[in-house]
Design an enzyme around this catalytic site. Structure first.
Site, PDB file in Angstrom:
ATOM      1  N   ARG A  50      51.787  13.062 -30.087  1.00  0.00           N
ATOM      2  CA  ARG A  50      51.400  14.272 -29.373  1.00  0.00           C
ATOM      3  C   ARG A  50      50.406  13.919 -28.272  1.00  0.00           C
ATOM      4  O   ARG A  50      49.485  13.147 -28.493  1.00  0.00           O
ATOM      5  CB  ARG A  50      50.756  15.273 -30.331  1.00  0.00           C
ATOM      6  CG  ARG A  50      51.630  15.649 -31.513  1.00  0.00           C
ATOM      7  CD  ARG A  50      50.829  16.447 -32.534  1.00  0.00           C
ATOM      8  NE  ARG A  50      51.618  16.725 -33.727  1.00  0.00           N
ATOM      9  CZ  ARG A  50      51.131  17.313 -34.811  1.00  0.00           C
ATOM     10  NH1 ARG A  50      49.852  17.668 -34.850  1.00  0.00           N
ATOM     11  NH2 ARG A  50      51.910  17.533 -35.854  1.00  0.00           N
ATOM     12  N   ASP A  52      47.715  15.804 -25.505  1.00  0.00           N
ATOM     13  CA  ASP A  52      46.998  17.064 -25.356  1.00  0.00           C
ATOM     14  C   ASP A  52      47.250  17.701 -23.997  1.00  0.00           C
ATOM     15  O   ASP A  52      47.856  17.103 -23.103  1.00  0.00           O
ATOM     16  CB  ASP A  52      45.487  16.828 -25.533  1.00  0.00           C
ATOM     17  CG  ASP A  52      45.133  16.392 -26.938  1.00  0.00           C
ATOM     18  OD1 ASP A  52      45.819  16.820 -27.877  1.00  0.00           O
ATOM     19  OD2 ASP A  52      44.162  15.623 -27.095  1.00  0.00           O
ATOM     20  N   ARG A 198      40.183   9.275 -25.044  1.00  0.00           N
ATOM     21  CA  ARG A 198      39.253   9.915 -24.110  1.00  0.00           C
ATOM     22  C   ARG A 198      37.812   9.782 -24.581  1.00  0.00           C
ATOM     23  O   ARG A 198      36.892   9.636 -23.763  1.00  0.00           O
ATOM     24  CB  ARG A 198      39.635  11.385 -23.935  1.00  0.00           C
ATOM     25  CG  ARG A 198      40.936  11.579 -23.166  1.00  0.00           C
ATOM     26  CD  ARG A 198      41.473  12.990 -23.320  1.00  0.00           C
ATOM     27  NE  ARG A 198      40.493  13.965 -22.892  1.00  0.00           N
ATOM     28  CZ  ARG A 198      40.557  15.262 -23.216  1.00  0.00           C
ATOM     29  NH1 ARG A 198      41.553  15.714 -23.968  1.00  0.00           N
ATOM     30  NH2 ARG A 198      39.637  16.091 -22.774  1.00  0.00           N
TER      31      ARG A 198
END
Length: 252
Positions: A50, A52, A198
């Site tokens: 996945r 974001d 991140r």
């Protein structure tokens, strides 16, 4: 039914991530709509991971089972690209074994994060880089990044709300390099925690600015304390770069 693997590129700017969500535009939903149009029935797509909201992909991998055999596998990219929105492109397609699953067959995932270090980024670059508007010490960054290697507890970089059963991940490599006018952070691992890349990028840039070095960053990693990490880097600089299915799969 044929099991078909797609390699997918997308611009994540106008998507609420990969995974289907109610009343939100997602990459998986757009792809499944296109597959349903071609096959005249619902088709479920299985992604390798996945991403974001706002995160891009060069080499996302996803597979589906085709209920028809009238379309040659090599024709799927052209057929799908003709009806998909322009911010999603199918780069390739191939038939794989029946037991193949893009998520569970993947052995590693590689991300690239792009940083603009100059005074002003061009307007067309801004959706795809983090503009920090200052020079960096790449040697210092790489000394800290070199500590991100092997089997390690990545709890320091786990976002609040991450539901992973374990915070241990196997990191194959992490490094900075320059590509034209951009600084690139590359990281490859068996899997990642939610917003882990991140968080790592934001922490490295934050602590490099503060003058920290490898020994200081080692203590931050070993604290397993999210409050010790730096700010989370913005989503626009992050690209899912490549999924590998070669070698041994290490379970998270």
């Amino acid at each position: 039914m044929r099991n078909i693997l797609l390699i997918v590129s997308y611009d994540g700017t106008n998507f609420c991530g990969w995974q289907k969500q109610n009343d939100q535009r997602t990459v998986q939903e757009e792809l499944e709509k296109a597959l349903a149009f071609i096959h005249k029935q619902p088709v479920e797509l299985f992604g390798s991971g996945r991403t974001d909201s706002g995160v891009h992909a060069v080499g996302q991998a996803a597979n589906f089972f085709s209920p028809i055999d009238s379309i040659p596998v090599e024709n799927y990219p052209c057929a799908l690209n003709s009806i998909l929105p322009r911010d999603i492109r199918i780069m390739s397609a191939k038939q794989v074994s029946e037991d193949f699953n893009s998520r569970f067959s993947a052995t590693s995932r590689t991300y690239h994060y792009f940083i603009h270090c100059g005074k002003t980024a061009f307007a067309h670059q801004l959706p795809y880089v983090w503009s920090i508007r200052r020079p960096v010490d790449i040697d210092r960054l790489n000394r800290m990044a070199a500590l991100l290697h092997g089997e390690m507890d990545c709890a320091t970089f786990a976002a609040a709300g991450d539901q992973s059963l374990s915070t241990f991940r196997y990191i194959e490599k992490a490094r900075f390099f320059y590509e034209d006018d951009k600084l690139v952070f590359e990281i490859c691992a068996n899997a990642f925690l939610w917003k882990m890349v991140r968080s790592i990028v934001g922490s490295l840039i934050y602590y490099e600015k503060k003058g920290f070095d490898a020994e200081d960053f080692a203590g931050i990693i070993e604290s397993h304390d999210r409050s010790k990490a730096g700010p989370t880097a913005p989503s626009e600089g992050l690209f899912l770069w490549e999924i590998s299915f070669e070698g041994t799969r290490r379970h998270p």
